[in-house]
Motif scaffolding. Structure first.
Motif, mmCIF file in Angstrom:
data_model
loop_
_atom_site.group_PDB
_atom_site.id
_atom_site.type_symbol
_atom_site.label_atom_id
_atom_site.label_comp_id
_atom_site.label_asym_id
_atom_site.label_seq_id
_atom_site.Cartn_x
_atom_site.Cartn_y
_atom_site.Cartn_z
ATOM 1 N N THR A 27 11.277 -2.988 0.838
ATOM 2 C CA THR A 27 10.758 -2.868 -0.527
ATOM 3 C C THR A 27 11.596 -1.893 -1.347
ATOM 4 O O THR A 27 11.996 -2.193 -2.475
ATOM 5 N N ILE A 86 3.745 -6.957 -6.345
ATOM 6 C CA ILE A 86 2.928 -5.855 -6.881
ATOM 7 C C ILE A 86 3.637 -4.508 -6.705
ATOM 8 O O ILE A 86 3.693 -3.695 -7.638
ATOM 9 N N ALA A 87 4.203 -4.259 -5.530
ATOM 10 C CA ALA A 87 4.944 -2.998 -5.353
ATOM 11 C C ALA A 87 6.115 -2.935 -6.327
ATOM 12 O O ALA A 87 6.383 -1.887 -6.936
ATOM 13 N N ARG A 139 3.587 -9.221 -0.810
ATOM 14 C CA ARG A 139 4.666 -10.200 -1.052
ATOM 15 C C ARG A 139 4.423 -11.019 -2.314
ATOM 16 O O ARG A 139 4.783 -12.179 -2.387
ATOM 17 N N GLN A 140 3.799 -10.385 -3.292
ATOM 18 C CA GLN A 140 3.564 -11.064 -4.571
ATOM 19 C C GLN A 140 4.132 -10.247 -5.737
ATOM 20 O O GLN A 140 3.775 -10.477 -6.890
ATOM 21 N N GLU A 145 0.250 3.671 4.392
ATOM 22 C CA GLU A 145 0.868 3.950 5.683
ATOM 23 C C GLU A 145 0.625 5.423 6.006
ATOM 24 O O GLU A 145 1.080 6.293 5.280
ATOM 25 N N LEU A 187 2.964 4.769 -2.316
ATOM 26 C CA LEU A 187 3.136 3.359 -2.672
ATOM 27 C C LEU A 187 2.362 2.534 -1.642
ATOM 28 O O LEU A 187 2.633 2.619 -0.436
ATOM 29 N N ALA A 188 1.397 1.774 -2.108
ATOM 30 C CA ALA A 188 0.579 0.971 -1.184
ATOM 31 C C ALA A 188 0.036 -0.248 -1.917
ATOM 32 O O ALA A 188 -0.368 -0.155 -3.078
ATOM 33 N N VAL A 189 0.033 -1.376 -1.217
ATOM 34 C CA VAL A 189 -0.516 -2.620 -1.757
ATOM 35 C C VAL A 189 -1.516 -3.161 -0.736
ATOM 36 O O VAL A 189 -1.265 -3.117 0.483
ATOM 37 N N ASN A 211 9.159 2.601 9.279
ATOM 38 C CA ASN A 211 8.471 1.701 8.343
ATOM 39 C C ASN A 211 9.469 0.705 7.745
ATOM 40 O O ASN A 211 9.856 0.790 6.584
ATOM 41 N N VAL A 257 10.301 8.062 3.131
ATOM 42 C CA VAL A 257 9.944 6.799 3.776
ATOM 43 C C VAL A 257 10.111 6.989 5.281
ATOM 44 O O VAL A 257 11.185 7.404 5.739
ATOM 45 N N MET A 266 11.815 -12.863 -8.076
ATOM 46 C CA MET A 266 10.382 -12.657 -7.881
ATOM 47 C C MET A 266 9.731 -12.385 -9.244
ATOM 48 O O MET A 266 10.262 -11.647 -10.054
ATOM 49 N N ARG A 268 9.184 -2.354 6.906
ATOM 50 C CA ARG A 268 8.666 -3.145 5.783
ATOM 51 C C ARG A 268 8.922 -2.402 4.464
ATOM 52 O O ARG A 268 9.365 -2.985 3.473
HETATM 53 C C1 LIG Z 1 5.585 -1.770 1.454
HETATM 54 C C2 LIG Z 1 4.563 -2.423 0.490
HETATM 55 C C3 LIG Z 1 4.131 -1.398 -0.541
HETATM 56 C C4 LIG Z 1 5.241 -3.605 -0.226
HETATM 57 O O1 LIG Z 1 4.338 -4.117 -1.205
HETATM 58 P P1 LIG Z 1 4.458 -5.611 -1.765
HETATM 59 O O2 LIG Z 1 3.655 -5.723 -3.001
HETATM 60 O O3 LIG Z 1 4.168 -6.564 -0.669
HETATM 61 O O4 LIG Z 1 6.016 -5.697 -2.119
HETATM 62 P P2 LIG Z 1 6.689 -6.753 -3.100
HETATM 63 O O5 LIG Z 1 5.926 -8.047 -3.059
HETATM 64 O O6 LIG Z 1 6.910 -6.147 -4.434
HETATM 65 O O7 LIG Z 1 8.074 -6.989 -2.344
HETATM 66 C C5 LIG Z 1 9.321 -6.717 -2.968
HETATM 67 C C6 LIG Z 1 10.419 -6.947 -1.974
HETATM 68 O O8 LIG Z 1 10.337 -5.970 -0.932
HETATM 69 C C7 LIG Z 1 10.761 -6.572 0.297
HETATM 70 N N1 LIG Z 1 9.633 -6.634 1.229
HETATM 71 C C8 LIG Z 1 8.321 -6.480 0.955
HETATM 72 N N2 LIG Z 1 7.576 -6.610 2.070
HETATM 73 C C9 LIG Z 1 8.452 -6.844 3.059
HETATM 74 C C10 LIG Z 1 8.320 -7.109 4.452
HETATM 75 N N3 LIG Z 1 7.100 -7.155 5.038
HETATM 76 N N4 LIG Z 1 9.427 -7.330 5.185
HETATM 77 C C11 LIG Z 1 10.661 -7.321 4.592
HETATM 78 N N5 LIG Z 1 10.847 -7.094 3.274
HETATM 79 C C12 LIG Z 1 9.767 -6.863 2.532
HETATM 80 C C13 LIG Z 1 11.232 -7.981 -0.053
HETATM 81 O O9 LIG Z 1 12.599 -7.924 -0.404
HETATM 82 C C14 LIG Z 1 10.360 -8.263 -1.258
HETATM 83 O O10 LIG Z 1 10.874 -9.290 -2.076
HETATM 84 P P3 LIG Z 1 10.512 -10.836 -1.713
HETATM 85 O O11 LIG Z 1 9.032 -10.924 -1.474
HETATM 86 O O12 LIG Z 1 10.967 -11.587 -2.939
HETATM 87 O O13 LIG Z 1 11.297 -11.147 -0.473
HETATM 88 C C15 LIG Z 1 3.343 -2.972 1.269
HETATM 89 O O14 LIG Z 1 3.783 -3.753 2.353
HETATM 90 C C16 LIG Z 1 2.432 -1.881 1.792
HETATM 91 O O15 LIG Z 1 1.515 -1.435 1.093
HETATM 92 N N6 LIG Z 1 2.663 -1.436 3.046
HETATM 93 C C17 LIG Z 1 1.842 -0.348 3.633
HETATM 94 C C18 LIG Z 1 2.071 0.974 2.928
HETATM 95 C C19 LIG Z 1 3.524 1.396 2.941
HETATM 96 O O16 LIG Z 1 4.225 1.261 3.938
HETATM 97 N N7 LIG Z 1 3.970 1.927 1.795
HETATM 98 C C20 LIG Z 1 5.321 2.445 1.625
HETATM 99 C C21 LIG Z 1 5.343 3.887 1.939
HETATM 100 S S1 LIG Z 1 6.989 4.563 1.756
#
Ligand SMILES: CC(C)(COP(=O)(O)OP(=O)(O)OC[C@H]1O[C@@H](n2cnc3c(N)ncnc32)[C@H](O)[C@@H]1OP(=O)(O)O)[C@@H](O)C(=O)NCCC(=O)NCCS
Length: 142
Positions: free
Chosen positions: A123, A89-90, A86-87, A29, A78-80, A117, A113, A1, A119
């Motif tokens: 991450t 950013i986290a 899925r780009q 979340e 941590l929030a995106v 959760n 966590v 990625m 998802r």
């Molecule tokens: C969890 C969260 C922060 C992930 O942010 P993101 O920028 O989409 O994450 P990334 O793009 O950096 O993803 C990195 C990896 O994490 C995993 N991942 C991310 N989102 C996922 C999903 N919906 N389902 C499964 N795996 C996931 C994957 O392995 C991903 O790599 P890939 O895209 O190459 O497959 C985002 O979904 C979010 O803000 N959720 C709501 C708030 C939250 O739950 N925060 C965490 C609190 S502990």
């Protein structure tokens, strides 16, 4: 990625407090007991470099709190934004957070966590974090 080329990560300043609270209502979340202007303002006053913001073209797209108290490294909020997920950013925020902890001499990062959760589990797991089963959170409002 790959990390988005147009992503900029910076420390939050007091003027960011209201936009960050609005962002969390949309992107985070659940809620925190400290989710109000006084709570976030106190964080910035105590540790001005703790709240990391990811921006794209000046728009807030992600956050993480990288808290270090001299003993533990703790990750919170941590929030995106849903439109930017899925780009990578986290992943970029976690890398910036870990750089900060390393520079401060931190040794291990803790993140709370929610069990439901899944998802977030993906991450944290993708970033190398391991779930520990031996602990429970014990809390008391003061
Ligand atoms: C969890 C969260 C922060 C992930 O942010 P993101 O920028 O989409 O994450 P990334 O793009 O950096 O993803 C990195 C990896 O994490 C995993 N991942 C991310 N989102 C996922 C999903 N919906 N389902 C499964 N795996 C996931 C994957 O392995 C991903 O790599 P890939 O895209 O190459 O497959 C985002 O979904 C979010 O803000 N959720 C709501 C708030 C939250 O739950 N925060 C965490 C609190 S502990």
């Amino acid at each position: 990625m790959s990390t988005p080329d147009d992503l900029r990560i910076r420390h939050a300043v007091p003027a960011d407090v209201a936009p960050v609270l609005a962002f969390w209502r949309e992107a985070a979340e659940g809620t925190s007991i400290s989710d109000d202007p006084a709570g976030v303002g106190r964080l910035l006053a105590r540790d001005p470099e703790a709240l990391l913001l990811a921006e794209r073209g000046g728009t807030l797209v992600g956050t993480v709190i990288a808290g270090f108290d001299g003993w533990r490294c703790s990750a919170y909020r941590l929030a995106v934004h849903p439109a930017h997920r899925r780009q990578g950013i986290a992943t970029a925020l976690l890398a910036a957070m870990e750089d900060r902890f390393t520079a401060l001499g931190g040794r291990r990062v803790d993140a709370m966590v929610l069990e439901a959760n899944t998802r977030a589990h993906g991450t944290w797991g993708a970033a190398g974090y391991i779930r520990e089963d031996r602990w429970r959170r014990w809390v008391k409002p003061v």
